[in-house]
Scaffold this motif. Structure first.
Motif, short mmCIF file in Angstrom:
data_model
loop_
_atom_site.label_atom_id
_atom_site.label_comp_id
_atom_site.label_asym_id
_atom_site.label_seq_id
_atom_site.Cartn_x
_atom_site.Cartn_y
_atom_site.Cartn_z
N UNK A 188 -27.77 -56.25 10.98
CA UNK A 188 -26.81 -56.28 12.09
C UNK A 188 -25.40 -56.07 11.58
N UNK A 189 -25.06 -56.84 10.56
CA UNK A 189 -23.72 -56.77 10.02
C UNK A 189 -23.46 -55.42 9.38
N UNK A 190 -24.44 -54.91 8.64
CA UNK A 190 -24.29 -53.62 7.98
C UNK A 190 -24.07 -52.50 8.98
N UNK A 191 -24.79 -52.54 10.09
CA UNK A 191 -24.67 -51.50 11.11
C UNK A 191 -23.27 -51.45 11.69
N UNK A 192 -22.72 -52.62 12.04
CA UNK A 192 -21.38 -52.66 12.61
C UNK A 192 -20.32 -52.28 11.58
N UNK A 193 -20.50 -52.75 10.35
CA UNK A 193 -19.55 -52.44 9.29
C UNK A 193 -19.52 -50.95 8.98
N UNK A 194 -20.69 -50.33 8.92
CA UNK A 194 -20.76 -48.91 8.64
C UNK A 194 -20.11 -48.09 9.75
N UNK A 195 -20.28 -48.55 10.99
CA UNK A 195 -19.65 -47.87 12.13
C UNK A 195 -18.13 -47.95 12.02
N UNK A 196 -17.63 -49.11 11.62
CA UNK A 196 -16.18 -49.28 11.45
C UNK A 196 -15.66 -48.42 10.32
#
Length: 404
Positions: free
Chosen positions: A266-274
């Motif tokens: 979850x965290x990786x997905x949002x961080x990569x999007x940012x």
């Protein structure tokens, strides 16, 4: 035509250099910005690839990273949930759950041989921490019967104090001026950990681990609660459905309290999007630099038209067509753009590698960034030369020949 172009470049080398410099800097900026953004993206992705993707972290309060689970009412409750052994049993009974490891963390002051330092202390259930048990380099891991025993990170052992802290040594911990003595029974291996255990990106070298019984006494509070549950599942492909079950089962005991279940994914997905947005924002900054360079080229070429009026008039008088003059000016701008772009790319690659080595980021010079740099450079110069080319082509031959 080539002679005309060569003459145009030689007529004022300083102006040509200045206009070329604008494109060089613009292309360099695009290559560097894209490369740094891609390097940042790749570096963070590689760092997070070491995270356990089969682990769910159940925490009080809300920490949404884009993953499923829970309803908005539960996540937005005013009071964070207070987790106890009762919640441990609830989570252990969720279908698909392999292991539930409760943890409680706090900051403490460590005292050893009259020297003080600070670190993060974590209370654990020794029987539920097989991963930590495998990281012990010397001594042993904690047991369920340990009370005033402690396992320390390699950094605490080797670097924090003037003398090495080894198994068998005594250390004192202070929590809000409450002292408690511990015997070191184990030292962890030297490595990095990115996880929720003691904060994202904390080093295992600075970690301290004791049993929950010892942590309860050190904190000295009326009630003892867990900060996080590390829930390991049998099948990582079922994470979403297991999170739903966890949220639903906990709701029976924490209906009016906030809690959440998140994963590294979850965290990786949002961080990569940012990071993707940051990467393209950096490229946009480079494109602005290139636009400024294009305006500089347009100005220089407009001045060139004025200075070469008689030359253009002579070419028209000798039979050159309007299209010939337009084509020559556009070609001059295009050649200037290609040469400037190539120089900008070479410098951009060198600067990107330099920044990567200084910042510790992986070098990420992609073909896309090079192609984009050349494309922007050539297009910018060609577009910038379009108006001056039209102006030169439309000159009246007779008036041009009369010009001084």
């Amino acid at each position: 035509m080539l002679e005309f172009i060569s003459l145009g470049f030689k007529s004022d080398r300083f102006k040509t250099l200045m206009s070329s410099l604008g494109i060089i800097i613009g292309v360099l900026a695009i290559v560097v910005m894209l490369s740094v953004g891609e390097g940042l993206y790749t570096g963070v992705s590689d760092q997070f690839s070491t995270l356990d993707l089969d682990v769910i972290h159940v925490i009080p309060g809300s920490a949404r990273f884009g993953g499923p689970g829970g309803d908005p009412g539960s996540r937005n409750a005013a009071e964070p949930a207070k987790f106890t052994d009762k919640d441990t049993k609830v989570l252990e009974n969720v279908v698909g759950v392999k292991n539930v490891a409760p943890r409680t963390s706090t900051g403490v002051v460590i005292s050893f041989r009259n020297t003080n330092s600070s670190s993060s202390l974590t209370g654990v259930d020794p029987d539920k921490e097989d991963d930590l048990k495998d990281k012990v380099a010397s001594g042993r891991w904690l047991t369920g019967s340990d009370y005033k025993s402690i396992v320390i990170g390699n950094g605490i052992s080797q670097e924090t104090f003037r003398m090495k802290v080894a198994p068998g040594n005594k250390i004192r911990l202070y929590y809000k001026d409450r002292p408690m003595d511990f015997t070191v029974v184990g030292v962890l291996k030297e490595e990095k950990e990115a996880g929720f255990g003691g904060g994202m990106g904390d080093s295992v070298g600075n970690a301290l681990y004791i049993t929950h019984k010892a942590m309860d006494e050190l904190l000295g509070e009326e009630s003892y609660y867990y900060d996080v549950f590390q829930v390991t599942v049998y099948n990582p492909n079922q994470l979403d459905s297991i999170i739903d079950r966890i949220m639903n089962d906990l709701r029976r005991h924490h209906r009016d309290e906030a809690y959440d279940a998140t994963t590294a994914r979850d965290m990786l997905s949002t961080l990569m999007s940012t990071l993707s947005m940051i990467k393209y924002a950096l490229a946009g900054i480079g494109a602005i630099s290139l636009l400024v360079g294009g305006i500089g080229i347009a100005n220089v070429m407009m001045l060139t038209v004025k200075e070469r009026i008689r030359e253009i008039g002579t070419l028209l008088a000798l039979g050159a067509t309007v299209e010939d003059i337009r084509r020559q000016y556009l070609l001059e701008a295009g050649v200037l753009g290609v040469v400037s772009s190539i120089i900008g790319i070479i410098l951009g690659v060198a600067v990107s590698y330099l920044i990567g080595s200084i910042a510790g980021l992986p070098s990420a010079i992609t073909p896309q960034s090079i192609i984009l740099g050349v494309l922007f450079g050539v297009l910018t110069t060609t577009i910038a030369g379009f108006y001056p080319a039209n102006k030169a082509a439309k000159l009246d031959p007779i008036e041009a020949l009369r010009a001084e």
